[in-house]
Design a protein around this motif. Structure first.
Motif, PDB file in Angstrom:
ATOM      1  N   ASP A   1       7.384  29.882 -13.759  1.00  0.00           N
ATOM      2  CA  ASP A   1       6.018  30.328 -13.412  1.00  0.00           C
ATOM      3  C   ASP A   1       5.018  29.162 -13.359  1.00  0.00           C
ATOM      4  OD1 ASP A   1       6.889  32.968 -13.333  1.00  0.00           O
ATOM      5  OD2 ASP A   1       6.466  33.289 -15.457  1.00  0.00           O
ATOM      6  N   ARG A   2       5.419  28.060 -12.780  1.00  0.00           N
ATOM      7  CA  ARG A   2       4.500  26.933 -12.614  1.00  0.00           C
ATOM      8  C   ARG A   2       3.876  26.957 -11.226  1.00  0.00           C
ATOM      9  NH1 ARG A   2       3.679  26.293 -17.793  1.00  0.00           N
ATOM     10  NH2 ARG A   2       5.397  25.282 -18.909  1.00  0.00           N
ATOM     11  N   ARG A   3       2.703  26.329 -11.133  1.00  0.00           N
ATOM     12  CA  ARG A   3       2.029  26.225  -9.842  1.00  0.00           C
ATOM     13  C   ARG A   3       2.387  24.903  -9.183  1.00  0.00           C
ATOM     14  NH1 ARG A   3      -3.032  28.401 -12.590  1.00  0.00           N
ATOM     15  NH2 ARG A   3      -3.730  26.231 -12.679  1.00  0.00           N
ATOM     16  N   ARG A   4       2.157  24.823  -7.892  1.00  0.00           N
ATOM     17  CA  ARG A   4       2.553  23.641  -7.136  1.00  0.00           C
ATOM     18  C   ARG A   4       1.857  22.381  -7.624  1.00  0.00           C
ATOM     19  NH1 ARG A   4       5.028  22.598  -2.304  1.00  0.00           N
ATOM     20  NH2 ARG A   4       4.442  20.677  -1.254  1.00  0.00           N
ATOM     21  N   ASP A   5       0.589  22.482  -8.035  1.00  0.00           N
ATOM     22  CA  ASP A   5      -0.163  21.289  -8.421  1.00  0.00           C
ATOM     23  C   ASP A   5      -0.073  20.987  -9.915  1.00  0.00           C
ATOM     24  OD1 ASP A   5      -1.622  23.481  -9.171  1.00  0.00           O
ATOM     25  OD2 ASP A   5      -3.555  22.700  -8.519  1.00  0.00           O
ATOM     26  N   ASP A   6       0.772  21.713 -10.659  1.00  0.00           N
ATOM     27  CA  ASP A   6       0.970  21.396 -12.072  1.00  0.00           C
ATOM     28  C   ASP A   6       1.731  20.083 -12.228  1.00  0.00           C
ATOM     29  OD1 ASP A   6      -0.287  23.710 -12.822  1.00  0.00           O
ATOM     30  OD2 ASP A   6       1.548  24.849 -13.184  1.00  0.00           O
TER      31      ASP A   6
ATOM     32  N   GLY B   1      -4.388  20.169 -11.385  1.00  0.00           N
ATOM     33  CA  GLY B   1      -3.486  21.183 -11.903  1.00  0.00           C
ATOM     34  C   GLY B   1      -3.354  21.109 -13.418  1.00  0.00           C
ATOM     35  N   ARG B   2      -2.609  22.033 -13.963  1.00  0.00           N
ATOM     36  CA  ARG B   2      -2.349  22.061 -15.398  1.00  0.00           C
ATOM     37  C   ARG B   2      -1.315  20.994 -15.749  1.00  0.00           C
ATOM     38  NH1 ARG B   2      -0.480  28.130 -15.685  1.00  0.00           N
ATOM     39  NH2 ARG B   2       0.805  27.241 -14.017  1.00  0.00           N
TER      40      ARG B   2
ATOM     41  N   CYS C   1      11.774  25.185  -9.599  1.00  0.00           N
ATOM     42  CA  CYS C   1      10.391  25.149 -10.059  1.00  0.00           C
ATOM     43  C   CYS C   1       9.449  24.855  -8.885  1.00  0.00           C
ATOM     44  CB  CYS C   1      10.240  24.066 -11.132  1.00  0.00           C
ATOM     45  SG  CYS C   1       8.578  23.934 -11.805  1.00  0.00           S
ATOM     46  N   ARG C   2       8.294  25.517  -8.833  1.00  0.00           N
ATOM     47  CA  ARG C   2       7.340  25.334  -7.744  1.00  0.00           C
ATOM     48  C   ARG C   2       6.534  24.051  -7.885  1.00  0.00           C
ATOM     49  NH1 ARG C   2       3.225  28.663  -7.323  1.00  0.00           N
ATOM     50  NH2 ARG C   2       3.024  28.279  -5.081  1.00  0.00           N
ATOM     51  N   ALA C   3       6.438  23.510  -9.098  1.00  0.00           N
ATOM     52  CA  ALA C   3       5.657  22.279  -9.301  1.00  0.00           C
ATOM     53  C   ALA C   3       6.278  21.135  -8.520  1.00  0.00           C
ATOM     54  CB  ALA C   3       5.588  21.932 -10.782  1.00  0.00           C
ATOM     55  N   ARG C   4       5.430  20.310  -7.924  1.00  0.00           N
ATOM     56  CA  ARG C   4       5.907  19.188  -7.135  1.00  0.00           C
ATOM     57  C   ARG C   4       5.536  17.851  -7.758  1.00  0.00           C
ATOM     58  NH1 ARG C   4       9.116  21.779  -6.163  1.00  0.00           N
ATOM     59  NH2 ARG C   4       9.826  22.777  -4.246  1.00  0.00           N
TER      60      ARG C   4
END
Length: 520
Positions: free
Chosen positions: A69-74, A4-5, A121-124
């Motif tokens: 606006d984050r992704r889960r794997d960030d 991820g980012r 936040c969606r990032a985990r």
């Protein structure tokens, strides 16, 4: 490193308009030094943003935007270096340049606001570094205890919180506070040093995980005899890597350089004598010595290293549950302090090594929490009888440290059936049943998400007349708690089958009942 980012936000506030808040000189320097190592593509490879001496609306806006606006794997890292102030109700606020200690709700950044942004936040994989002077106890008219309850206010699923202290005491800025040149704070200075030098790579695998970073910082501050005691709370789904280790990169570069010089010298010598260039013969380094079966300390070291890489060891509650199950198999309590990963792992490894059959019980416990493939891989590293067969006794400069993550074995073996069959002594009836039920329940659709497992556990607890508390983080951990609760209660195994019938139907319940009726 994660696919991820990677983003980092550094909030540094050292200048305060309110005279009740002491000016801090290290935050700005901390932010610059930390940004250097986090931005370095060889080390952190983060995209870094900074807010230095910002007003409360600037800081809150930056934090909200950071988690949006984050992704889960960030992978997200937020560093706060400032005063932490408690209000009259004991609620934590982070001070900004314009903070008025009488108007905290409207002129600071409430910890509740930060908690909300992280929860939404969606990032985990969120890492929060707090290098704060909790000055609530020093403000006029302040009330409440001297402890800042950071776990209650900021911890949560998918987060790791590392803080310089959790008490209302000043976080040390340096040896001499009267120096004109600001020094990095002790806490952030140790973080920067560990990342920049690569010394925080405690297991020598080339990357620095969040737990390794905490262990390094804790040891650095203890060695400096500073009053501060860093704290950590983590509920992560997987290992979070903060940085690559430049120490390993430098060693590789030096080896390549030495190899190149050797080849060049051989070619020059060959050409000077009128011969064709000679292909150098690279000497083969002999393998590290294999410790003898009686080397108990070597066995202890290797077991501790292997356990340290297991996902079930990443947070305190998982380690406590693992120790409880292991203690039942050893017929003795395994008490953990729950402060540092390495300390807890060493305690469990020591308990297993010191008791006859203890390593076997340890492997069975690993199988419960991580599955047959991981347990089999760990057994191969240890040898059939639990003796070291594939690693040096103690990591040295010439012998690389033992990899922390056990070999999962051939592809597909991670989800295989019960491991440790070949050459293993006969398991007890309870151990066999525990393993089989854990494997069976892990495949049920009602266990696929935390909410489903929580509902299952709630109904089971009502029927057993005792609470069945789940963490809701990892499937295997939750299933172990459920099975353990059922097997430790009178007629609990049959109650478990009945709850399975309610959630999954007659066929799934029949499969559980067959396991209960099968001989071991």
């Amino acid at each position: 490193m994660s696919t991820g980012r990677r983003f980092a936000l550094l909030i540094a506030t050292g200048r305060y308009d309110n005279q009740a808040l002491r000016q801090l000189r290290s935050p700005v320097r901390d932010a610059h030094g930390l940004a250097e190592v986090l931005e370095d593509p060889r080390i952190g490879d983060f995209e870094v943003g900074r807010v230095v001496d910002g007003r409360h609306h600037e800081v809150t806006r930056a934090i909200e935007r950071f988690f949006l606006d984050r992704r889960r794997d960030d992978v997200l890292l937020l560093h706060l270096s400032c005063h932490g102030v408690k209000n009259d109700n004991g609620e934590l606020h982070f001070a900004t340049t314009d903070t008025d200690h009488r108007l905290l709700a409207s002129t600071s950044v409430p910890a509740a606001f930060l908690h909300t942004q992280m929860r939404q936040c969606r990032a985990r994989s969120i890492v929060l570094l707090l290098d704060c002077c909790y000055s609530g106890a020093f403000l006029p008219g302040s009330k409440g205890d001297t402890v800042v309850h950071l776990r209650d206010e900021l911890a949560g699923h998918g987060r790791a919180v590392l803080t310089a202290t959790n008490r209302t005491e000043y976080a040390w800025e340096g040896d001499r506070l009267d120096e004109l040149e600001p020094q990095p704070s002790r806490f952030t200075g140790a973080v920067i040093k560990g990342l920049r030098s690569g010394e925080a790579d405690r297991d020598g695998d080339g990357v620095i995980g969040v737990h390794e970073l905490y262990d390094y910082v804790y040891d650095e501050l203890q060695a400096a005899q500073v009053v501060q005691r860093p704290q950590m709370w983590a509920e992560l789904e997987h290992r979070v890597v903060i940085a690559r280790s430049v120490r390993g990169q430098r060693q590789e570069q030096e080896q390549e350089k030495e190899k190149g010089h050797g080849q060049e010298g051989e070619q020059k010598r060959g050409q000077g004598q009128g011969h064709e260039p000679v292909t150098p013969v690279v000497p083969v380094t002999p393998p590290p010595p294999v410790p003898s079966p009686g080397d108990g300390f070597s066995e202890l070291v290797l077991i501790a290293e292997l356990l340290s890489g297991l996902p079930c060891m990443e947070d305190v509650r998982s380690r406590a549950e693992f120790a409880m199950v292991l203690g039942e198999e050893l017929s003795r309590r395994v008490d953990l302090r729950g402060v540092r990963l390495r300390e807890d792992v060493a305690t469990m490894a020591r308990a297993a090594v010191r008791q006859k059959g203890g390593v076997r019980a340890l492997l069975w416990t690993v199988e419960l929490f991580e599955g047959g493939g991981v347990a089999a891989g760990l057994e191969r590293r240890l040898g059939r009888g639990g003796n070291v067969v594939s690693a040096p006794a103690v990591p040295t400069a010439s012998a690389p440290a033992v990899p922390a993550v056990p070999d999962p074995g051939p592809a597909g073996e991670a989800d295989s059936g019960p491991a440790l069959r070949s050459g293993s002594p006969r398991r007890s009836r309870k151990v066999t049943l525990f393993l089989r039920l854990t494997g069976e329940l892990s495949t049920l659709s009602c266990m696929a998400d935390p909410q489903g497992r929580e509902q299952f556990a709630s109904l089971l607890g009502e029927q057993l007349d005792r609470p069945v508390d789940l963490r809701g983080t990892r499937l295997r951990d939750d299933v172990v708690v459920i099975v353990r609760a059922a097997l430790n209660a009178p007629y609990g195994d049959r109650v478990l089958a009945g709850v399975v019938r309610l959630f999954e139907g007659a066929r799934a319940a029949a499969a559980v009942e067959r396991l209960l009726d099968e001989p071991s």
